[in-house]
Design a protein around this motif. Structure first.
Motif, PDB file in Angstrom:
ATOM      1  N   GLY A  31      12.281   6.018  -8.350  1.00  0.00           N
ATOM      2  CA  GLY A  31      10.985   5.692  -7.769  1.00  0.00           C
ATOM      3  C   GLY A  31      11.138   4.766  -6.583  1.00  0.00           C
ATOM      4  O   GLY A  31      12.248   4.483  -6.108  1.00  0.00           O
ATOM      5  N   CYS A  32      10.023   4.288  -6.080  1.00  0.00           N
ATOM      6  CA  CYS A  32      10.037   3.349  -4.960  1.00  0.00           C
ATOM      7  C   CYS A  32      10.725   2.051  -5.381  1.00  0.00           C
ATOM      8  O   CYS A  32      10.384   1.458  -6.410  1.00  0.00           O
ATOM      9  N   CYS A  35       7.766  -0.885  -5.345  1.00  0.00           N
ATOM     10  CA  CYS A  35       6.601  -0.926  -6.235  1.00  0.00           C
ATOM     11  C   CYS A  35       6.725  -0.063  -7.485  1.00  0.00           C
ATOM     12  O   CYS A  35       5.882  -0.156  -8.373  1.00  0.00           O
ATOM     13  N   CYS A  37       6.433   3.237  -7.669  1.00  0.00           N
ATOM     14  CA  CYS A  37       5.680   4.495  -7.594  1.00  0.00           C
ATOM     15  C   CYS A  37       6.633   5.686  -7.686  1.00  0.00           C
ATOM     16  O   CYS A  37       7.743   5.660  -7.150  1.00  0.00           O
ATOM     17  N   CYS A  64       7.943   4.673  -1.571  1.00  0.00           N
ATOM     18  CA  CYS A  64       6.718   5.454  -1.639  1.00  0.00           C
ATOM     19  C   CYS A  64       6.135   5.568  -0.228  1.00  0.00           C
ATOM     20  O   CYS A  64       6.515   4.808   0.674  1.00  0.00           O
ATOM     21  N   THR A  66       3.386   4.597   1.066  1.00  0.00           N
ATOM     22  CA  THR A  66       2.756   3.366   1.557  1.00  0.00           C
ATOM     23  C   THR A  66       3.802   2.343   1.977  1.00  0.00           C
ATOM     24  O   THR A  66       3.717   1.747   3.064  1.00  0.00           O
ATOM     25  N   CYS A  90      12.115   0.149 -10.410  1.00  0.00           N
ATOM     26  CA  CYS A  90      12.165   1.047 -11.568  1.00  0.00           C
ATOM     27  C   CYS A  90      13.303   0.700 -12.522  1.00  0.00           C
ATOM     28  O   CYS A  90      13.190   0.935 -13.729  1.00  0.00           O
ATOM     29  N   LEU A  96       9.091   4.885 -13.844  1.00  0.00           N
ATOM     30  CA  LEU A  96       8.401   5.172 -12.595  1.00  0.00           C
ATOM     31  C   LEU A  96       7.117   5.887 -12.963  1.00  0.00           C
ATOM     32  O   LEU A  96       7.043   6.539 -14.010  1.00  0.00           O
ATOM     33  N   LYS A  97       6.074   5.736 -12.146  1.00  0.00           N
ATOM     34  CA  LYS A  97       4.785   6.279 -12.554  1.00  0.00           C
ATOM     35  C   LYS A  97       3.912   6.616 -11.363  1.00  0.00           C
ATOM     36  O   LYS A  97       4.129   6.151 -10.247  1.00  0.00           O
ATOM     37  N   HIS A  98       2.923   7.431 -11.630  1.00  0.00           N
ATOM     38  CA  HIS A  98       1.892   7.757 -10.658  1.00  0.00           C
ATOM     39  C   HIS A  98       0.749   8.427 -11.423  1.00  0.00           C
ATOM     40  O   HIS A  98       0.794   8.518 -12.654  1.00  0.00           O
ATOM     41  N   GLU A  99      -0.267   8.925 -10.719  1.00  0.00           N
ATOM     42  CA  GLU A  99      -1.434   9.504 -11.382  1.00  0.00           C
ATOM     43  C   GLU A  99      -1.670  10.941 -10.951  1.00  0.00           C
ATOM     44  O   GLU A  99      -1.447  11.308  -9.796  1.00  0.00           O
ATOM     45  N   GLU A 165      -2.174   9.128 -16.035  1.00  0.00           N
ATOM     46  CA  GLU A 165      -1.030   8.406 -15.468  1.00  0.00           C
ATOM     47  C   GLU A 165       0.249   8.960 -16.092  1.00  0.00           C
ATOM     48  O   GLU A 165       0.428   8.904 -17.303  1.00  0.00           O
TER      49      GLU A 165
END
Length: 270
Positions: A31-32, A35, A37, A64, A66, A90, A96-99, A165
Motif C-alpha cells: 500500500g501507500c 497513509c 491506502c 496513493c 493523493t 502498511c 492496507l485498505k480502501h473502500e 471497506e
C-alpha cells in the motif's frame, strides 16, 4: 536531443516491468508508504525517473494518488518520501485498505465463479457464517454495505470486507490492486483470490482457492467448486440466502454431527 515520448534521456521507458512492481510492492507492504491506502502508484525516488538508467526496485516506492500528487506538485520533498519508505505504513499496521463504491439503487449483483446472486442478502454462507453478505443502506441515498471474509487454502485470511471497506494483509506474498481488481497471490502464479468490481452495481470473484473448516471452495471465472461439486451457470434471485453449506440450523442426521460441525466452525478463518 529530443526525447521520445514516455522515455527519459537514458532511453528508459516509464513502463515498469511487472516483476519489478511486485518487488516494490513487497518491500512497501503493498500500500501507500505514507497513509496505508491500498490504491497505489509507483514513484522513482533516488534517482528520480529522469536520471534513472534502470528500474531499480530499491529506488521506487508506492504512493496513493493523493500522496503522489503532493510529491509531483512539489508540496512534499523526495527526502521526506525516503524517510517514509524506511518504515512503510502498511508494514507498521499489517494491513492496507480502501473502500468499494456501492451507491446503487438496488442490491449489487454478486458473482462467485459460475454462480450469480441478485437481490440476495447472503449470497453464500458456510456453517451459517456468511462468506459474503449485503446490508441495505443505513440512510436514504446511502450505499449498500457489503461485508465478507476470504481465506486461502490453508484457512489463513487473505481479504476482509467490512461495510464496503476492504482490508488486505501486508504479510501476503503479493497483493496487486489496479483497474478495479484485487489479486492476491500466495506465490509465483498462485492466485488465491481475484476480485473484480464494476461500481456501483456488481462484484465478481473470478479466482478463489479457499478453505473454511473442511469445506474447500474454488472458483474460476466460469465455475464454482465446493468440495468437488461443480456449479455452473446458476442464478439465485430474491433469496435471503443463496448457497448455504453445512448449515447448523438444520437437524443433524447424526447426533454427533452437530457438535463436530460446531467445533470445525470454530476453527474456520475469522
Amino acid at each position: 536531443m529530443e526525447l521520445k515520448p514516455g522515455f527519459n534521456k537514458h532511453g528508459l521507458s516509464r513502463t515498469i516491468p511487472p516483476d519489478v512492481k511486485r518487488q516494490v510492492r513487497q518491500r512497501c507492504g503493498f500500500g501507500c508508504i505514507k497513509c496505508g491506502c491500498g490504491i497505489i502508484q509507483y514513484e522513482h525516488v533516488d534517482p528520480e525517473f529522469h536520471e534513472a538508467s534502470v528500474h531499480d526496485p530499491a529506488s521506487i516506492v508506492t504512493l496513493c494518488p493523493t500522496c503522489h500528487a503532493n510529491v509531483t506538485s512539489k508540496f512534499w520533498s523526495k527526502a521526506t518520501i525516503k524517510k517514509y519508505a524506511e518504515n512503510p505504513a502498511c508494514l507498521q499496521t499489517g494491513v492496507l485498505k480502501h473502500e468499494f463504491d456501492f451507491f446503487s439503487d438496488s442490491y449489487p449483483s454478486i458473482r462467485i465463479g459460475g454462480v450469480t446472486h441478485t437481490n440476495c442478502s447472503t449470497p453464500i454462507e458456510v456453517f451459517d457464517r456468511p462468506v459474503i453478505s449485503i446490508k441495505p443502506p443505513e440512510t436514504k441515498g446511502g450505499p449498500f454495505r457489503i461485508s465478507g471474509t476470504f481465506c486461502d487454502r490453508f484457512g489463513a485470511p487473505t481479504l476482509k470486507i467490512v461495510d464496503n471497506e476492504w482490508i488486505a494483509y501486508s504479510d501476503s506474498w503479493d497483493v496487486e490492486v489496479s483497474a478495479g481488481k484485487i489479486i492476491i497471490r500466495n506465490g509465483p502464479g498462485d492466485i488465491v483470490l481475484k476480485m473484480v468490481v464494476d461500481p456501483p452495481n456488481s462484484l465478481s470473484v473470478e479466482r478463489l482457492k479457499m478453505r473454511m473448516g473442511f469445506v474447500d471452495i474454488e472458483a474460476t471465472a466460469e465455475k464454482l467448486v465446493i468440495n468437488g461439486n461443480s456449479f455452473v451457470g446458476l442464478l439465485f434471485d430474491g433469496c435471503d440466502v443463496g448457497l448455504s453449506i453445512y448449515s447448523l440450523r438444520r437437524p443433524a442426521f447424526n447426533e454427533h454431527w452437530s457438535p463436530l460441525a460446531r467445533f470445525i466452525r470454530a476453527q474456520a478463518c475469522a
